[in-house]
Design an enzyme around this catalytic site. Structure first.
Site, short mmCIF file in Angstrom:
data_model
loop_
_atom_site.label_atom_id
_atom_site.label_comp_id
_atom_site.label_asym_id
_atom_site.label_seq_id
_atom_site.Cartn_x
_atom_site.Cartn_y
_atom_site.Cartn_z
N ASP A 220 7.01 -8.98 20.72
CA ASP A 220 8.26 -8.87 20.74
C ASP A 220 8.92 -9.30 22.10
O ASP A 220 9.96 -9.49 22.28
CB ASP A 220 9.09 -7.56 20.45
CG ASP A 220 8.34 -6.33 21.27
OD1 ASP A 220 6.92 -6.29 21.09
OD2 ASP A 220 9.03 -5.79 22.21
N ASN A 221 8.02 -9.76 22.98
CA ASN A 221 8.28 -10.01 24.34
C ASN A 221 7.73 -11.49 24.60
O ASN A 221 7.49 -11.89 25.57
CB ASN A 221 7.65 -9.02 25.31
CG ASN A 221 8.46 -7.91 25.62
OD1 ASN A 221 9.55 -7.80 24.91
ND2 ASN A 221 7.80 -6.84 26.18
N ARG B 248 12.32 -14.11 19.21
CA ARG B 248 11.02 -13.70 19.68
C ARG B 248 10.11 -13.90 18.60
O ARG B 248 10.20 -14.00 17.34
CB ARG B 248 10.94 -12.22 19.92
CG ARG B 248 12.23 -11.86 20.75
CD ARG B 248 12.47 -10.37 20.57
NE ARG B 248 13.91 -10.06 21.31
CZ ARG B 248 13.73 -9.43 22.63
NH1 ARG B 248 12.48 -9.11 23.09
NH2 ARG B 248 14.84 -9.29 23.31
N ASP C 69 12.18 -10.19 29.42
CA ASP C 69 11.91 -8.57 29.56
C ASP C 69 11.12 -8.33 30.65
O ASP C 69 9.66 -8.07 30.30
CB ASP C 69 11.35 -8.32 27.93
CG ASP C 69 12.45 -7.89 27.19
OD1 ASP C 69 13.54 -8.13 27.55
OD2 ASP C 69 12.25 -7.63 26.09
P1 AMP Z 1 10.98 -3.35 26.14
O1 AMP Z 1 9.73 -2.45 26.79
O2 AMP Z 1 11.93 -3.55 26.93
O3 AMP Z 1 10.24 -4.64 25.59
O4 AMP Z 1 11.35 -2.59 24.71
C1 AMP Z 1 10.41 -2.05 23.66
C2 AMP Z 1 11.49 -1.48 22.70
O5 AMP Z 1 11.63 -0.18 23.17
C3 AMP Z 1 12.62 -2.49 22.16
O6 AMP Z 1 12.97 -2.22 20.92
C4 AMP Z 1 13.64 -1.72 23.05
O7 AMP Z 1 15.11 -1.93 22.71
C5 AMP Z 1 13.30 -0.35 23.04
N1 AMP Z 1 13.67 0.64 24.11
C6 AMP Z 1 13.30 0.65 25.34
N2 AMP Z 1 13.97 1.33 26.24
C7 AMP Z 1 14.69 2.04 25.38
C8 AMP Z 1 15.81 3.15 25.58
N3 AMP Z 1 16.09 3.76 26.72
N4 AMP Z 1 16.41 3.48 24.41
C9 AMP Z 1 16.35 2.80 23.35
N5 AMP Z 1 15.16 1.91 22.85
C10 AMP Z 1 14.41 1.46 23.88
MG MG Z 2 11.16 -6.20 24.88
#
Ligand code: AMP
Ligand code: MG
Length: 487
Positions: free
Chosen positions: A254-255, A185, A264
């Site tokens: 990061d996405n 990413r 994502d």
């Molecule tokens: P995302 O919104 O999927 O792009 O995630 C953003 C960040 O939050 C990333 O570092 C994910 O690994 C973390 N993250 C999202 N949901 C969880 C969860 N339920 N437990 C731990 N980390 C999370």
């Molecule tokens: Mg993500």
């Protein structure tokens, strides 16, 4: 379900081996009662995985990361990111793992990755888990994107774990097995750059060149060529989103991938009525990631990517900045060219029509659609009939009939090709109300609506009797749509 010996499956660990600073060896959490919800048999076969074996308990062990072939090194990947513009130095896989890499039947290296596989050292306050609904959501939408020809990570399978997940309510847990050309990413580069370790940054850039942009290796300045390739791939990607009415919803750095694949699928959605201000995510209160802002946001993310590469571009900082800026300045023309090319197909216009004529015509039309809240997908699909001589199906969607007629006269004078339009404008996209209905049923144990939706959206250009409801906009009773992140 019979248990079969694991086939000769080799999970490589090239990322973990080449970039140990970015890879924390970690194990998936045990799944108490794994049950396969969906599997993409064709994708499995392309990866050299036998779908029948994947349905055995050993197969489910692979799909949940709990039983891996000897030599596998599952890791949580480190990355940083700008989230809604704010810098987060340490994000990383908080509920995900890279199991390793596979080579598909076309010889391409593919990541096999899990989402919802338990807590990791990057979890912060999170539980590391995922619920059935959001993982099936990623399955449906990534299947649709792939069928639309839009670069995307793929969903191989979703397995219900038998765990419960606590959100606003208690929900069944799931693990998504995801396949991607990599999980690099912009945030991965931001993490490496922030360490100040230029050797790490160089290894990461070389890894990215080898995996995604091998032509860049032969360029005079491979890392500058990497920047150019990522800008080109992402400009083309965001143009595809704009042309099909896709709102990613959480375009944090990061996405944003280095491969140019969509990644994502959180609070994403397809627009019904065409509206540049469309924004569905409950956490995007200021509309930062609204539909019409996506190209500008991407350009911002690419500037963050370019910044990370500066130490590799030239010894002199000003010279490095000048090189990076010159590449970034190509984003807008590349985006416009990709968008105009796409609009040429959507409107069925021949190559003899000049680009500026295509873009003016397209922008005039989009203005009309926005003003009158016209359903984007239906309108473009029905416009094919207008090219065949029957304007009524498209015309009846626009309140301003005189406005439509004036526009259509200009467009028809250019001899649009209806067959090209039918191959370009989908009949079926995963409409928000249908996605929600299918996910609600699946959460209650009924996978049939989801199966029917996946069938419709994975052949998006083939109009089929019996699927009329999948081509209709949401009923008024559905109301304003809201999506939720991090679920
Ligand atoms: P995302 O919104 O999927 O792009 O995630 C953003 C960040 O939050 C990333 O570092 C994910 O690994 C973390 N993250 C999202 N949901 C969880 C969860 N339920 N437990 C731990 N980390 C999370
Ligand atoms: Mg993500």
């Amino acid at each position: 379900m019979t248990s079969a010996p694991a086939p000769a499956l080799v999970l490589d660990h090239r990322f973990a081996h080449e970039l140990p600073e970015l890879a924390l060896p970690w194990q998936a959490r045990e799944a108490p009662d794994p049950r396969l919800l969906v599997l993409d048999d064709r994708l499995a076969t392309d990866l050299g995985l036998d779908p029948a074996w994947l349905r055995t308990s050993d197969g489910l062990g692979l799909l949940t990361g709990t039983r891996l072939p000897d030599g596998a090194t599952p890791v949580a990947q480190a990355y940083s990111g700008h989230q809604f513009g704010g810098w987060s130095p340490r994000l990383g896989d908080g509920r995900a793992l890279l199991l390793g890499e596979l080579v598909d039947d076309a010889g391409r290296v593919r990541d096999l990755h899990l989402k919802g596989s338990g807590r990791t050292p990057f979890s912060r306050g999170g539980d590391g888990l995922a619920a059935v609904g959001p993982m099936l959501r990623e399955h449906v939408i990534s299947q649709a994107m792939h069928a639309l020809g839009i670069p995307t990570t793929r969903s191989l399978a979703v397995v219900a774990t038998g765990d419960v997940v606590h959100r606003e309510t208690v929900l069944p847990g799931a693990v998504l097995a995801r396949v991607a050309s990599s999980h690099l990413r912009v945030g991965t580069f931001q993490y490496a750059a922030a360490t100040g370790d230029v050797d790490l940054l160089r290894r990461l850039a070389d890894h990215a060149v080898a995996r995604h942009h091998p032509d860049a290796a032969r360029a005079e300045q491979p890392h500058l060529a990497l920047l150019a390739s990522v800008i080109a791939a992402q400009a083309s990607l965001v143009a595809r989103w704009m042309l099909v009415g896709f709102v990613h919803g959480v375009m944090n750095t990061d996405n944003t991938t280095i491969s140019g694949e969509t990644i994502d699928y959180g609070p994403c959605a397809f627009v019904d009525a065409f509206d540049p201000a469309a924004s569905f995510s409950s956490i995007d209160t200021e509309g930062r990631y609204a539909f019409g802002r996506q190209p500008v946001v991407l350009e911002w993310n690419l500037a963050r990517f370019a910044e990370t590469l500066l130490p590799l571009l030239a010894d002199d900082q000003d010279a490095a900045v000048a090189l990076a800026v010159a590449e970034l300045e190509r984003f807008r023309p590349l985006y416009s060219a990709a968008w105009t090319r796409g609009m040429r197909s959507k409107l069925g216009l021949p190559d003899t029509v000049a680009d500026d004529v295509v873009s003016t015509l397209a922008n005039d039309l989009l203005g009309l659609l926005a003003e009158h809240h016209v359903d984007h997908t239906s309108f473009f699909r029905r416009l094919g009939s207008a090219a065949r001589g029957d304007a009524e199906p498209a015309r009846s969607l626009v309140l301003d009939l005189a406005g439509f007629d004036a526009w259509a006269a200009r467009w028809l004078a250019l001899s649009p090709d209806a067959a090209v339009m039918d191959r370009t404008n989908p009949v079926y996209v995963p409409r928000n109300h249908l996605v929600e209905e299918a996910l609600d049923a699946a959460t209650d144990g009924d996978l049939n609506p989801l199966g029917r939706l996946v069938d419709a959206v994975t052949a998006p250009f083939d109009e089929r009797p019996g699927l009329e409801a999948y081509a209709e906009p949401a009923p008024a009773s559905f109301g304003a749509y809201r999506t939720f992140c991090g679920t």
